[in-house]
Design a protein around this motif. Structure first.
Motif, mmCIF file in Angstrom:
data_model
loop_
_atom_site.group_PDB
_atom_site.id
_atom_site.type_symbol
_atom_site.label_atom_id
_atom_site.label_comp_id
_atom_site.label_asym_id
_atom_site.label_seq_id
_atom_site.Cartn_x
_atom_site.Cartn_y
_atom_site.Cartn_z
ATOM 1 N N UNK A 286 50.503 37.498 41.820
ATOM 2 C CA UNK A 286 49.480 38.535 41.683
ATOM 3 C C UNK A 286 49.671 39.314 40.385
ATOM 4 N N UNK A 287 50.934 39.615 40.057
ATOM 5 C CA UNK A 287 51.216 40.357 38.823
ATOM 6 C C UNK A 287 50.788 39.532 37.614
ATOM 7 N N UNK A 288 51.085 38.234 37.645
ATOM 8 C CA UNK A 288 50.713 37.343 36.540
ATOM 9 C C UNK A 288 49.202 37.273 36.378
ATOM 10 N N UNK A 289 48.517 37.245 37.496
ATOM 11 C CA UNK A 289 47.054 37.173 37.486
ATOM 12 C C UNK A 289 46.477 38.462 36.907
ATOM 13 N N UNK A 290 47.087 39.578 37.287
ATOM 14 C CA UNK A 290 46.577 40.866 36.801
ATOM 15 C C UNK A 290 46.842 41.048 35.310
ATOM 16 N N UNK A 291 48.023 40.579 34.852
ATOM 17 C CA UNK A 291 48.324 40.823 33.430
ATOM 18 C C UNK A 291 47.784 39.720 32.517
ATOM 19 N N UNK A 292 47.139 38.722 33.094
ATOM 20 C CA UNK A 292 46.457 37.722 32.269
ATOM 21 C C UNK A 292 47.302 36.499 31.946
ATOM 22 N N UNK A 293 48.571 36.467 32.365
ATOM 23 C CA UNK A 293 49.381 35.289 32.056
ATOM 24 C C UNK A 293 49.008 34.130 32.990
ATOM 25 N N UNK A 294 48.374 34.437 34.102
ATOM 26 C CA UNK A 294 47.860 33.395 35.001
ATOM 27 C C UNK A 294 46.346 33.544 35.063
ATOM 28 N N UNK A 295 45.649 32.457 34.694
ATOM 29 C CA UNK A 295 44.175 32.547 34.647
ATOM 30 C C UNK A 295 43.562 32.355 36.023
ATOM 31 N N UNK A 296 44.170 31.468 36.789
ATOM 32 C CA UNK A 296 43.544 31.090 38.060
ATOM 33 C C UNK A 296 44.468 31.410 39.229
ATOM 34 N N UNK A 297 43.962 32.167 40.154
ATOM 35 C CA UNK A 297 44.708 32.424 41.382
ATOM 36 C C UNK A 297 44.001 31.656 42.491
ATOM 37 N N UNK A 298 44.732 30.706 43.083
ATOM 38 C CA UNK A 298 44.149 29.915 44.162
ATOM 39 C C UNK A 298 44.661 30.500 45.469
ATOM 40 N N UNK A 299 43.741 30.904 46.333
ATOM 41 C CA UNK A 299 44.171 31.649 47.511
ATOM 42 C C UNK A 299 43.476 31.178 48.780
ATOM 43 N N UNK A 300 44.137 31.389 49.889
ATOM 44 C CA UNK A 300 43.487 31.222 51.198
ATOM 45 C C UNK A 300 42.906 32.582 51.584
ATOM 46 N N UNK A 301 42.059 32.595 52.558
ATOM 47 C CA UNK A 301 41.367 33.842 52.901
ATOM 48 C C UNK A 301 42.319 34.963 53.282
ATOM 49 N N UNK A 302 43.246 34.632 54.151
ATOM 50 C CA UNK A 302 44.166 35.665 54.638
ATOM 51 C C UNK A 302 44.970 36.240 53.481
ATOM 52 N N UNK A 303 45.485 35.365 52.617
ATOM 53 C CA UNK A 303 46.348 35.840 51.536
ATOM 54 C C UNK A 303 45.581 36.719 50.561
ATOM 55 N N UNK A 304 44.300 36.414 50.365
ATOM 56 C CA UNK A 304 43.535 37.143 49.357
ATOM 57 C C UNK A 304 43.011 38.471 49.864
ATOM 58 N N UNK A 305 43.068 38.606 51.172
ATOM 59 C CA UNK A 305 42.471 39.780 51.792
ATOM 60 C C UNK A 305 43.085 41.073 51.253
#
Ligand code: AMP
Length: 422
Positions: A286-305
């Protein structure tokens, strides 16, 4: 409207100012006044509407005005369905209470309980918790809820989806009967209405989103595509559009891992987030996704909630959810804070039934596109795919038999969803 007119104290306004908020969001201007009056509130609001501040700010105000008890027992309890949401709500509580003499803590399963116990022993005014660990600690007599005067049930619909009904009832029995109750939910099924009826006392009802409808700001579209071509299509869309921050939903944990690997092989930085990932791995992703080092976050519904990712430009449904309400939750991750967003669904023939259910729920025919080279297979069956083993692709199952607390040891890898496909 300005925050100054809501009746919040200078110290809270200072914290709001520090966050850079200039005016209250609709849910905040509607929910804060009745909460400050001590009323029970039933709020319809999804993540992204500013609901957390909607309940946190008035709760802080009420607690800071009441006399401090010497031992600092828990006076406000916020119950959330997932660890991530608990952590985010807690982070918000910390920020908004920076200038107040109030202590807060967060407790959830999947991590060592010792540090949580140490914090609780020092006294905590506001506790944010997931049900399992909360009940465990109460059963061990480490924690008492006997002085709780405000109870917040956040994302109540997801609580029920995850099979937490019994746990909620248990928690309620541990609190004094006389208390203020605030319940937030994105959707309002009969079950939610029943739960609200049982918990709330003459509630004021506030709506920030119309019932079960999708936010206007979200541009929804879908690509009809053959199942075997979805991965290539998603990679093409992301690469051609040069999209930098995309939340992708899959139906299964296995599917999330597989897609993530393929993205990485295609040179796109990606991470998967789901119930089998350790807390550390999820936080890092999540931190990587927020700071831009990870472009794609692949998530299941529960985890993304409940993930707090402001202003997400793109959400892609790699697979449609088989529970229509999840579609509303998923696409609610884009078009946040008034910014426009795009929600794209890749739909194969076997998802036709899910699509029909979703369109019925949102009351909209989602515009379709077909890209050359990614055409759907005209001979493919429209029957939902049977994958065996875990009952995948079964029709919606709204309640789950097993909750976090019913498995005594909460392993980091435990999947607390009763829907075994997550
Ligand atoms: P929530 O729905 O509580 O998850 O909040 C969604 C996002 O909106 C979070 O990033 C908050 O920090 C942000 N937010 C909350 N209230 C406001 C506000 N009044 N103005 C601007 N942003 C806000």
């Amino acid at each position: 409207m300005s925050f100054n007119t809501l009746g919040l104290s200078e110290d809270i306004l200072k914290a709001i100012n520090k966050k850079g908020y200039t005016e209250p969001s609709p849910i905040q201007s509607k929910a804060i006044p009745p909460i400050l009056e001590g009323r029970d509130v039933l709020a319809s609001a999804q993540t992204g509407t500013g609901k957390t501040a909607g309940f946190t700010l008035p709760v802080l105000q009420i607690l800071s005005q009441k006399q401090q008890l010497r031992q600092r027992p828990v006076r406000a309890l916020v119950l959330t369905p997932t660890r991530e949401l608990a952590a985010q709500v807690y982070a918000n509580v910390k920020e908004y209470s920076e200038f107040l003499d109030l202590r807060s803590a967060v407790i959830f399963g999947g991590v060592n309980q010792k540090p949580q116990v140490a914090t609780l022993r020092q006294g905590v005014d506001i506790l944010v918790a997931t049900p399992g660990r909360l009940i465990d600690l109460c059963n061990q007599n480490i924690l008492s809820l006997s002085k709780v005067s405000i109870f917040v049930l956040d994302e109540a619909d997801r609580m029920l989806d995850m099979g937490f009904l019994r746990d909620i009832e248990r928690v309620i029995k541990m609190m004094p009967a006389k208390r203020q109750n605030l319940m937030f939910s994105a959707t309002f099924s009969q079950d939610i209405k029943k739960l609200a009826h049982g918990i709330l006392n003459k509630p004021v009802q506030v709506d920030a989103t119309p019932e079960n409808s999708t936010v206007d700001a979200i541009n929804q579209k879908m690509y009809r595509v053959a199942n075997g071509k979805k991965t290539d299509l998603i990679i093409k869309l992301i690469s051609d559009g040069n999209w930098k921050q995309v939340l992708v939903f899959t139906r299964t944990k296995h599917g999330a891992n597989k897609l993530c690997k393929k993205m990485v092989s295609a040179g796109i930085s990606a991470a998967a987030i789901h119930g089998n990932k350790s807390q550390g791995a999820r936080t890092k992703a999540l931190a990587g996704f927020k700071n831009g080092s990870i472009r794609i976050l692949v998530a299941t519904d529960i985890a993304a909630r409940g993930l707090d990712i402001p202003l997400l430009p793109h959400v892609i449904n790699f697979e449609l959810p088989n529970i229509s309400e999840d579609y509303v939750h998923r696409i609610g991750r884009t078009g946040r804070a008034g910014a426009s967003g795009e929600a794209i669904s890749l739909v194969s023939a076997d998802e036709t039934t899910y699509l029909r259910d979703i369109e019925k729920l949102v009351g909209l025919k989602i515009p379709q596109e077909i890209l050359e080279g990614f055409e759907p297979d005209p001979n493919a069956s429209t029957e939902p795919k049977k994958q065996g083993g875990g009952g995948r692709n079964q029709r919606p199952q709204r309640t789950a038999p097993k909750s976090e607390s019913s498995s005594k040891k909460t392993k980091p890898s435990s999947d607390r969803s009763g829907r075994n496909r997550r």
